[in-house]
Design a protein around this motif. Structure first.
Motif, mmCIF file in Angstrom:
data_model
loop_
_atom_site.group_PDB
_atom_site.id
_atom_site.type_symbol
_atom_site.label_atom_id
_atom_site.label_comp_id
_atom_site.label_asym_id
_atom_site.label_seq_id
_atom_site.Cartn_x
_atom_site.Cartn_y
_atom_site.Cartn_z
ATOM 1 N N SER A 1 0.828 -1.201 0.000
ATOM 2 C CA SER A 1 0.000 0.000 0.000
ATOM 3 C C SER A 1 0.866 1.257 0.000
ATOM 4 N N PRO A 2 0.526 2.245 -0.866
ATOM 5 C CA PRO A 2 -0.684 2.377 -1.677
ATOM 6 C C PRO A 2 -0.726 1.346 -2.806
ATOM 7 N N TYR B 1 -5.237 3.948 -0.772
ATOM 8 C CA TYR B 1 -4.880 3.392 0.535
ATOM 9 C C TYR B 1 -6.091 2.666 1.106
#
Length: 440
Positions: free
Chosen positions: A144-145, A400
């Motif tokens: 993540s992202p 996210y």
């Protein structure tokens, strides 16, 4: 018989699957709405290929080349006709060509039986998640992202992915190791880790060779699969690092691919390389690709034979070397990335950028880079940017799954000309300067 006045059917959103109310779907729809509402704005939002390289007549030549290939291989007139008009095998009718191409371009050596030709990479991702996430305790971890497609696909299956946050320098295997421990402490069973190791969407980061080897070692030690999605390698300039699949010696990697960025977006042809062995209780064996094909037969039945024919013709034109077909394209995107970085330097020289709190990364390829700003880069700011300054971007918070990126935005370089980039960054600089003053 008397007519009865009956009200039309009304459905309650609360009674539909929770995925239809996923904020990710709303945010992407909002972005599309902004783009259409301000058509004169310079948009750094679309992550799609530049269409200046497309030639309509080429499609017919590609299809003809593939049909000639079938005839040269001994196909009858009826078999050639069926190759275009009939459904075709669920696993794909161009698996051999895909396998040959991966061997030539990526040093990935798999049998055609390990290939599943899909409707874009998105279907390949969905099929793989459906096969692997079998129990309520099964979990998916994502770097993540991350690409919103994996978040959306997981939630369609009732799974909430677990984020493994990238550092500013990109993915670190130690962070994944810690996340695996935490998952197991929660009573979860980590099944797969999704990552875009090369020029990722959205951050633009690239995983180092050292981290690639560490990730493969970790997957073997902790018994999970790696879902490798790497669509930007062959449209990026220069020599690329080896794929995870090329380094894989223990069949720990399911390689998810697509020809959307490299050859023909509209064809919607992707693939999964799933050579993992599946063992039955009675000792029988198959490949994971066989299991994905079973699921595909209940989802899309097969991938369009016409689309496969066009892609096959393109592969044949370069003896499977997609990298050769993309020499000019990769150079174009490389020039675009350099142009946007240079323009950012011009508009935000030191020490001005430090005073403002503006910074960005410098990807070596791909379509995207990330820009940190000193204010909330949310939907309201995006509207002001489009309305007052005529420039559109994508809030990083969209990417996210469990929160983050509130003061960052994604810029895409792929769809713009050099003139668009120069003008767009000038507009963006004015917007950022005014927002910074507004935030103070």
């Amino acid at each position: 018989m008397a007519l009865v006045d009956v009200a039309p059917a009304t459905l309650r959103r609360a009674e539909l699957h929770a995925s239809v109310a996923d904020p990710v779907l709303d945010t992407m729809n909002f972005l599309n709405e902004i783009t259409h509402r301000y058509p004169q704005a310079v948009s750094f939002a679309p992550g799609r290929p530049y269409d200046g390289f497309f030639d309509v007549e080429e499609i017919f030549r590609h299809i003809r080349r593939y049909l000639d290939h079938l005839v040269e291989g001994g196909a009858t007139a009826g078999e050639v006709r069926d190759a275009l008009f009939q459904y075709g095998p669920t696993g794909g009718q161009i698996r051999e060509l895909v396998a040959d191409s991966l061997r030539e371009d990526e040093n990935i050596d798999v049998r055609p039986e390990a290939v599943v030709v899909t409707v874009g990479c998105q279907e390949a991702l969905f099929l793989t998640l459906r096969a692997l996430l079998a129990r309520p305790e099964d979990s998916l971890l994502v770097s993540s992202p991350c690409y919103v497609g994996v978040t959306g696909a997981a939630r369609l299956l009732g799974v909430e992915p677990t984020s493994v946050e990238e550092s500013r320098d990109g993915f670190r295997c130690a962070d994944l190791d810690a996340a695996l421990v935490a998952e197991r402490q929660r009573g979860r069973r980590p099944r797969a880790f999704y990552v875009v190791p090369d020029h990722s969407n959205p951050s633009g980061s690239t995983m180092s060779v050292e981290e690639r080897h560490a990730l493969l070692d970790l997957a073997a030690r902790e018994d999970f699969l790696i879902l490798e999605d790497s669509p930007y390698r062959l449209v990026s300039p220069g020599r690329q690092l080896p794929t995870l699949k090329a380094l894989d010696r223990n069949r720990r990697v399911v390689h998810l691919g697509s020809y959307a960025k490299t050859l023909f977006p509209g064809a919607r042809v992707g693939f999964a390389i799933a050579d993992q062995v599946v063992v039955d209780e009675d000792g029988g064996q198959s490949l994971l690709a066989d299991e994905l094909t079973k699921i595909k037969s209940m989802v899309t039945v097969n991938t369009s034979p016409l689309s496969q024919a066009a892609v096959a013709g393109m592969l044949l034109a370069a003896d499977g070397r997609v990298s050769q077909l993309n020499t000019r394209t990769a150079a174009y995107y490389g020039d675009a990335m350099r142009a946007i970085l240079q323009r950012l330097d011009e508009c935000f020289p030191e020490p001005e950028r430090s005073a403002l709190g503006v910074r960005w990364n410098e990807p070596a390829g791909g379509f995207f880079l990330t820009l940190d700003v000193p204010f909330a880069a949310d939907n309201a700011a995006l509207v002001r940017s489009a309305e007052n300054n005529g420039v559109i971007w994508t809030p990083m918070s969209y990417f996210y799954p469990q929160g983050g990126g509130e003061r960052s935005l994604r810029l895409s370089v792929s769809y713009l000309t050099q003139a668009d980039i120069a003008e767009g960054i000038a507009r963006l600089a004015r917007f950022i300067t005014s927002e910074a003053a507004r935030a103070r």
